[in-house]
Design a protein around this motif. Structure first.
Motif, PDB file in Angstrom:
ATOM      1  N   ALA A   1      65.168 -20.898 -13.151  1.00  0.00           N
ATOM      2  CA  ALA A   1      64.661 -22.014 -12.366  1.00  0.00           C
ATOM      3  C   ALA A   1      65.111 -22.004 -10.921  1.00  0.00           C
ATOM      4  N   SER A   2      66.252 -21.402 -10.586  1.00  0.00           N
ATOM      5  CA  SER A   2      66.747 -21.512  -9.228  1.00  0.00           C
ATOM      6  C   SER A   2      66.163 -20.465  -8.293  1.00  0.00           C
ATOM      7  N   ILE A   3      65.563 -19.401  -8.813  1.00  0.00           N
ATOM      8  CA  ILE A   3      64.945 -18.376  -7.976  1.00  0.00           C
ATOM      9  C   ILE A   3      63.441 -18.395  -8.232  1.00  0.00           C
ATOM     10  N   ASP A   4      62.694 -18.662  -7.154  1.00  0.00           N
ATOM     11  CA  ASP A   4      61.237 -18.679  -7.251  1.00  0.00           C
ATOM     12  C   ASP A   4      60.679 -17.458  -6.536  1.00  0.00           C
ATOM     13  N   PHE A   5      59.703 -16.805  -7.159  1.00  0.00           N
ATOM     14  CA  PHE A   5      59.006 -15.700  -6.513  1.00  0.00           C
ATOM     15  C   PHE A   5      57.534 -16.063  -6.392  1.00  0.00           C
TER      16      PHE A   5
END
Length: 582
Positions: A33-37
């Motif tokens: 959830a904390s890293i969006d691509f």
């Protein structure tokens, strides 16, 4: 250019759609959830990206490479470390160009920070005939971090026949920023000119279409739209190379200005980039830059990069003696940037010798908890890692420096402790240096002996009325000197003996009550004030300062001998005094 780009409006919409339609794209955002691509070089919804293949002269004319990637954002409340991005699954004649690795180390992102990750992908000519199937490949971009959380983005890359036309985005100008030092981020500005556009027309902008561009050493880390009069390409949009027209605009004179951010990750590197763009029409026809080839073609010629950075390391103190043994040493690792251009160090590595342990960062260290993603912990040994935040630290301004300062606990054992520190940009060590701490504490070996005082060789015995000689034998068996004033000899006298406080040898007036052999020690004794003291105390600890009678003095209960100066390593002394047997 930092990594705290604000997301443009069109990208925000794409993020929202991905979050609601994650199953369609086969993304695993919920698990990470904390890293969006967000895929931003092609359609973020379908994962499709068109690549222009000259319909008449491929492979002689036209581009044969295109950047594929997107924006990585830390949307969580804490720093995320150890982020890597990998592209795989390319097939056929689709492959990475420019000696790139399929896995890119992105490092750490603070909350709210983002960075672009993109690979230059070489593709084949579209040799399909009318109604044929153009070459295409699947692919997968995978993001992981140090918690093993994973996100994925499925891709479909297609090489499509295209004609070279001004309406496909003529390159009007190219401007390359100054500088070429390792670690530096250099900007490349391109102004593209387009014809009119209709609803659903696609725009692809690319900084390099040549497969020999060194995309490994000149890594694309960000983009920004700096100017535009195309409604669907808002100024300020970052890390996005793909746009879809939401309105119709007739006529000519439409433009997009793009600033590309490249980072030099190697020294002694030069390369040329040939920018281009693509515009589709109703998703059926595709056109690419009219002046990509031949007369009027514009390029970026990146100058040869250099490594002017200097890494030094010092230790304070560099010598630990008996006086300071058991204290910490302070290590300072400095990277100096004598050039006229700002650069950035990604990490420091410092290998401690056996027995040495990390203690704490110094309060004035420019590498600190506020600008670091990874720091060692108190008590750590071996190789220490200090890792900065991607795109933020550790900055080394032009003509300035950055210093890492920390304390380490040094063993008490004598020896030479050498540790080596290095600084890295990406995976490249840009310099290293050593610092040495020598522990040379003096070590004393002491013994005491007693013999009959018989100066005339009369074969006297140890019987009442005769004198005996008490002798301290002291050796410094350490590798360093014993500090001045730290050699103190004390003795509690036996009750059946009376010390003689006159000259040890009556035939040598003024020699004092103690016979001292200094050898090569550098010590002196025992005539100066305070070097020989007496006590008449009958309880412990004794109080010194008693003034003796000058002969045999039964009141003396203790003697203290304090030689002056430092005691040299590898030397010995002896100190003797007389006592009468009662």
């Amino acid at each position: 250019m930092g990594c705290n780009f604000k997301t443009g409006a069109s990208t925000k919409a794409a993020i929202t759609f991905l979050m609601t339609m994650g199953a369609y794209l086969m993304t695993a955002a919920a698990a990470h959830a904390s890293i969006d691509f967000v895929f931003t070089t092609g359609d973020p919804v379908t994962g499709q990206q068109s690549m222009a293949s000259d319909s008449n002269k491929c492979p002689t004319d036209g581009p044969l490479a295109s950047y594929v990637g997107g924006s990585v954002t830390n949307s969580g409340p804490t720093t995320v470390n150890g982020i890597t991005a990998t592209i795989n699954g390319l097939s056929g004649s689709f492959a990475l160009a420019g000696a790139q690795s399929p896995t890119l180390e992105l490092g750490s992102l603070a909350p709210g920070d983002d960075i672009m990750v993109a690979w230059l992908v070489a593709y084949p000519c579209d040799t399909s005939k009318k109604n044929g199937v153009p070459p295409a490949t699947g692919g997968l971009i995978t993001l992981t971090d140090d918690t093993s959380a994973t996100s994925t983005q499925a891709l479909t890359l297609t090489a499509r026949k295209a004609i070279s036309a001004n309406a496909g985005g003529q390159v009007l100008s190219t401007t390359l920023g100054e500088g070429a030092i390792i670690g530096q981020t250099i900007v490349a500005d391109i102004l593209y000119d387009f014809g009119g556009n209709s609803i659903d027309d696609e725009f692809f902008v690319q900084p390099a279409g040549n497969t020999d561009f060194d995309a490994a050493c000149l890594r694309l880390i960000g983009t920004e739209i700096t100017s535009s009069n195309i409604t669907s390409v808002p100024v300020g949009t970052e890390n996005t190379l793909y746009f879809v027209s939401s309105t119709s605009q007739s006529g000519n004179g439409y433009f997009i200005g793009v600033r590309y951010f490249f980072r030099y990750l190697c020294a002694n590197t030069t390369s040329t980039a040939r920018p281009y763009s693509i515009q589709t029409s109703g998703n059926t026809n595709i056109k690419y830059t009219g002046n990509y080839d031949g007369v009027g073609a514009l390029t970026f010629d990146f100058p040869t990069s250099t490594n002017p950075l200097v890494v030094t390391k010092t230790a304070t103190p560099s010598l630990i003696t008996s006086e300071t043994i058991g204290t910490t040493a302070q290590f300072t690792v400095t990277v100096e940037n004598p050039s006229a251009f700002d650069t950035m160090i990604d990490s420091f590595s410092d290998t401690l010798p056996s027995g040495v342990t990390y203690d704490v960062l110094d309060g004035v260290s420019e590498v600190n908890a506020g600008n670091s993603a990874v720091l060692p912990a108190t008590g750590d040994s071996g190789t220490l890692s200090f890792i900065g935040l991607t795109g933020t630290s550790y900055s080394v301004p032009a003509g300035s420096s950055v210093s890492l300062i920390y304390d380490a606990v040094i063993p008490e054992a004598d020896g030479t402790y050498i540790n080596t520190a290095s600084a890295k940009i990406g995976d490249v060590i840009i310099g290293s240096d050593q610092a040495t701490v020598t522990v040379a504490g003096g070590k004393l070996d002491a013994s005491k002996s007693v013999s009959v005082y018989d100066p005339d060789a009369l074969n006297l015995y140890a019987i009442p009325g005769n004198d005996v000689v008490y002798t301290f034998n002291i050796s410094n068996v350490g590798t360093g000197a014993v500090d001045a004033g730290s050699v103190i000899l004390t003795d509690k006298l036996p009750e059946d003996l009376t010390i003689y406080t006159g000259d040890f040898d009556p035939n040598v007036p003024g020699m004092g009550p103690v016979s001292f052999d200094e050898g090569s020690s550098g010590l002196t004794c025992c005539l100066a004030a305070g070097e020989v003291e007496y006590s008449d105390s009958t309880t412990e600890p004794p109080v010194y300062g008693y003034v003796p009678t000058g002969g045999y003095d039964p009141n003396v209960t203790h003697i203290k001998i304090t030689p002056s100066n430092a005691f040299a390593a590898g030397s010995s002394i002896s100190a003797s005094f007389r006592m009468r047997i009662e």
